[in-house]
Design a protein around this motif. Structure first.
Motif, mmCIF file in Angstrom:
data_model
loop_
_atom_site.group_PDB
_atom_site.id
_atom_site.type_symbol
_atom_site.label_atom_id
_atom_site.label_comp_id
_atom_site.label_asym_id
_atom_site.label_seq_id
_atom_site.Cartn_x
_atom_site.Cartn_y
_atom_site.Cartn_z
ATOM 1 N N VAL A 98 0.842 -1.192 0.000
ATOM 2 C CA VAL A 98 0.000 0.000 0.000
ATOM 3 C C VAL A 98 0.879 1.244 0.000
ATOM 4 O O VAL A 98 2.010 1.222 0.487
ATOM 5 C CB VAL A 98 -0.949 0.023 1.219
ATOM 6 N N GLU A 99 0.351 2.327 -0.523
ATOM 7 C CA GLU A 99 1.074 3.589 -0.484
ATOM 8 C C GLU A 99 0.773 4.355 0.795
ATOM 9 O O GLU A 99 1.604 5.120 1.286
ATOM 10 C CB GLU A 99 0.700 4.446 -1.697
ATOM 11 N N GLN A 100 -0.429 4.154 1.327
ATOM 12 C CA GLN A 100 -0.855 4.868 2.530
ATOM 13 C C GLN A 100 -1.361 3.848 3.551
ATOM 14 O O GLN A 100 -2.138 2.956 3.218
ATOM 15 C CB GLN A 100 -1.965 5.866 2.196
ATOM 16 N N ILE A 101 -0.921 3.990 4.792
ATOM 17 C CA ILE A 101 -1.396 3.151 5.893
ATOM 18 C C ILE A 101 -2.435 3.955 6.663
ATOM 19 O O ILE A 101 -2.229 5.125 6.971
ATOM 20 C CB ILE A 101 -0.226 2.723 6.800
ATOM 21 N N ASP A 102 -3.564 3.340 6.957
ATOM 22 C CA ASP A 102 -4.645 4.082 7.609
ATOM 23 C C ASP A 102 -4.330 4.455 9.050
ATOM 24 O O ASP A 102 -4.639 5.567 9.486
ATOM 25 C CB ASP A 102 -5.938 3.253 7.550
ATOM 26 N N LEU A 103 -3.724 3.533 9.794
ATOM 27 C CA LEU A 103 -3.381 3.801 11.195
ATOM 28 C C LEU A 103 -2.046 3.143 11.499
ATOM 29 O O LEU A 103 -1.901 1.932 11.364
ATOM 30 C CB LEU A 103 -4.464 3.275 12.140
ATOM 31 N N LEU A 104 -1.070 3.946 11.909
ATOM 32 C CA LEU A 104 0.262 3.443 12.233
ATOM 33 C C LEU A 104 0.538 3.718 13.702
ATOM 34 O O LEU A 104 0.434 4.857 14.165
ATOM 35 C CB LEU A 104 1.309 4.124 11.351
ATOM 36 N N LEU A 105 0.891 2.652 14.429
ATOM 37 C CA LEU A 105 1.139 2.748 15.866
ATOM 38 C C LEU A 105 2.598 2.436 16.190
ATOM 39 O O LEU A 105 3.250 1.677 15.473
ATOM 40 C CB LEU A 105 0.266 1.755 16.640
ATOM 41 N N LEU A 106 3.078 2.982 17.297
ATOM 42 C CA LEU A 106 4.303 2.483 17.917
ATOM 43 C C LEU A 106 3.897 1.287 18.772
ATOM 44 O O LEU A 106 3.005 1.401 19.623
ATOM 45 C CB LEU A 106 4.960 3.553 18.787
ATOM 46 N N HIS A 107 4.530 0.136 18.564
ATOM 47 C CA HIS A 107 4.076 -1.108 19.192
ATOM 48 C C HIS A 107 4.257 -1.115 20.708
ATOM 49 O O HIS A 107 3.454 -1.712 21.426
ATOM 50 C CB HIS A 107 4.851 -2.282 18.578
ATOM 51 N N GLN A 108 5.318 -0.470 21.190
ATOM 52 C CA GLN A 108 5.612 -0.435 22.618
ATOM 53 C C GLN A 108 6.389 0.837 22.914
ATOM 54 O O GLN A 108 7.166 1.290 22.085
ATOM 55 C CB GLN A 108 6.512 -1.618 23.028
ATOM 56 N N PRO A 109 6.227 1.400 24.103
ATOM 57 C CA PRO A 109 7.185 2.429 24.513
ATOM 58 C C PRO A 109 8.453 1.732 24.992
ATOM 59 O O PRO A 109 8.410 0.554 25.373
ATOM 60 C CB PRO A 109 6.472 3.127 25.681
ATOM 61 N N VAL A 110 9.573 2.417 24.944
ATOM 62 C CA VAL A 110 10.824 1.877 25.481
ATOM 63 C C VAL A 110 11.266 2.789 26.616
ATOM 64 O O VAL A 110 11.946 3.795 26.395
ATOM 65 C CB VAL A 110 11.916 1.786 24.403
ATOM 66 N N PRO A 111 10.883 2.478 27.852
ATOM 67 C CA PRO A 111 11.172 3.375 28.972
ATOM 68 C C PRO A 111 12.653 3.566 29.237
ATOM 69 O O PRO A 111 13.063 4.614 29.749
ATOM 70 C CB PRO A 111 10.476 2.692 30.161
ATOM 71 N N THR A 112 13.483 2.580 28.871
ATOM 72 C CA THR A 112 14.920 2.716 29.111
ATOM 73 C C THR A 112 15.590 3.615 28.081
ATOM 74 O O THR A 112 16.744 3.991 28.254
ATOM 75 C CB THR A 112 15.598 1.332 29.088
ATOM 76 N N ASP A 113 14.891 3.930 26.998
ATOM 77 C CA ASP A 113 15.419 4.837 25.973
ATOM 78 C C ASP A 113 14.247 5.619 25.403
ATOM 79 O O ASP A 113 13.909 5.496 24.219
ATOM 80 C CB ASP A 113 16.146 4.046 24.882
ATOM 81 N N PHE A 114 13.636 6.416 26.277
ATOM 82 C CA PHE A 114 12.398 7.085 25.888
ATOM 83 C C PHE A 114 12.623 8.128 24.802
ATOM 84 O O PHE A 114 11.714 8.416 24.023
ATOM 85 C CB PHE A 114 11.730 7.714 27.110
ATOM 86 N N ASP A 115 13.841 8.679 24.728
ATOM 87 C CA ASP A 115 14.124 9.663 23.683
ATOM 88 C C ASP A 115 13.910 9.055 22.299
ATOM 89 O O ASP A 115 13.373 9.709 21.394
ATOM 90 C CB ASP A 115 15.557 10.183 23.804
ATOM 91 N N ARG A 116 14.319 7.787 22.118
ATOM 92 C CA ARG A 116 14.131 7.135 20.818
ATOM 93 C C ARG A 116 12.649 6.879 20.554
ATOM 94 O O ARG A 116 12.204 6.925 19.403
ATOM 95 C CB ARG A 116 14.919 5.826 20.747
#
Length: 293
Positions: A98-116
């Motif tokens: 597909v060229e466009q994704i309807d909904l894109l999520l971050l799968h998990q937060p990374v608390p040990t490297d929250f800046d990333r």
């Protein structure tokens, strides 16, 4: 007719979707093809599931117009950081075809490297501004982490996909989502995760309260739980590879739970999480490189 929910950026999304977590690639095409045939129009996958390509193949085989299908996927933590997330989008879009994704999520937060994590979310904001995605969101994000993320970014997430079922209702998470205008989307919405946890007292599918309510409506326990989600304004993404179960999970429009029944289901909450604690997810503990193709 498929019930829709309006996200906080006015994009409409089907309330009930079809998930493919832990569905082997060789079974995914058949399962998604059947789901689309039955009437599902929201398909949820993830880079880490290893079956995005097969989801895309099923969508093409369906011969439905692309605009009729709401495609949702998630970036894995090894593709975080700004440039990493942009590349993660390219990988997912390419596999999905597909060229466009309807909904894109971050799968998990990374608390040990929250800046990333924050930089990855900023990449999602760029993809949204460029029209390569229609909505952006997060998954497995708890209230404290959500507050930090919202403070450090510009676009409020449209969706937070978290574990929610009658044995783990996450009232605090749902309240925090609602406070920010974020839609809560339930993974393991019928408590499938309670079926294989050794310390679970019983599966939600065998719960006597849910069984009693199901009998009163000539419905199945799974249908009752999905109805519970929908009536409380959540999105839910049940999964199955069995055609009969796929159809059963979609057939939830023929009855309405009473306020008392909703309350009885709410009262089943054990406070026990079935999935991993979000704080334990790090690139070291959950190392999973997402292939290019």
């Amino acid at each position: 007719m498929t019930t829709t929910l309006t996200l906080n950026n006015d994009v409409e999304m089907p309330a009930l979707g079809f998930g493919v977590f832990q569905t082997p690639p060789e079974e995914t095409v058949t399962a998604v093809t059947e789901a689309l045939r039955v009437g599902y129009r929201l398909i949820d996958t993830a880079a880490a599931y290893g079956n995005e390509r097969e989801v895309g193949e099923a969508i093409r085989r369906s011969e439905l117009d692309r605009s009729e299908i709401f495609v949702e996927t998630k970036l894995w933590i090894t593709d975080y950081g700004y440039d990493g997330a942009l590349h993660g989008f390219d990988k997912s879009a390419g596999k999905l075809g597909v060229e466009q994704i309807d909904l894109l999520l971050l799968h998990q937060p990374v608390p040990t490297d929250f800046d990333r994590t924050v930089e990855a979310y900023r990449a999602l904001e760029t993809l949204l501004a460029d029209g390569r995605v229609r909505a952006i969101g997060i998954s497995n994000v708890m209230p404290g982490v959500l507050a930090d993320l919202v403070q450090r970014t510009s676009v409020v997430p449209a969706v937070n996909q978290v574990e929610v079922h009658p044995y783990f209702t996450q009232v605090d998470v749902r309240a925090a989502d609602a406070e920010h205008g974020i839609l809560t989307q339930a993974w393991s919405p019928i408590g499938g995760i309670t079926s294989y946890r050794e310390d679970s007292p019983r599966s939600t599918l065998e719960d006597p309260v849910i069984g009693e309510i199901a009998a009163a409506h000539d419905a199945t326990p799974a249908q009752v739980m999905l109805r519970w989600h929908l009536q409380q304004g959540r999105s839910a993404i049940p999964k199955s590879v069995r055609p009969a179960r796929i159809a059963e999970n979609f057939a939830v429009d023929g009855f309405e739970l009473t306020a008392e029944e909703l309350t009885r289901i709410d009262a089943l909450d054990t406070g026990v999480r079935g999935g991993p604690e979000p704080e334990t997810i790090t690139p070291e503990t959950f190392r999973r490189e997402i292939p290019e193709a």
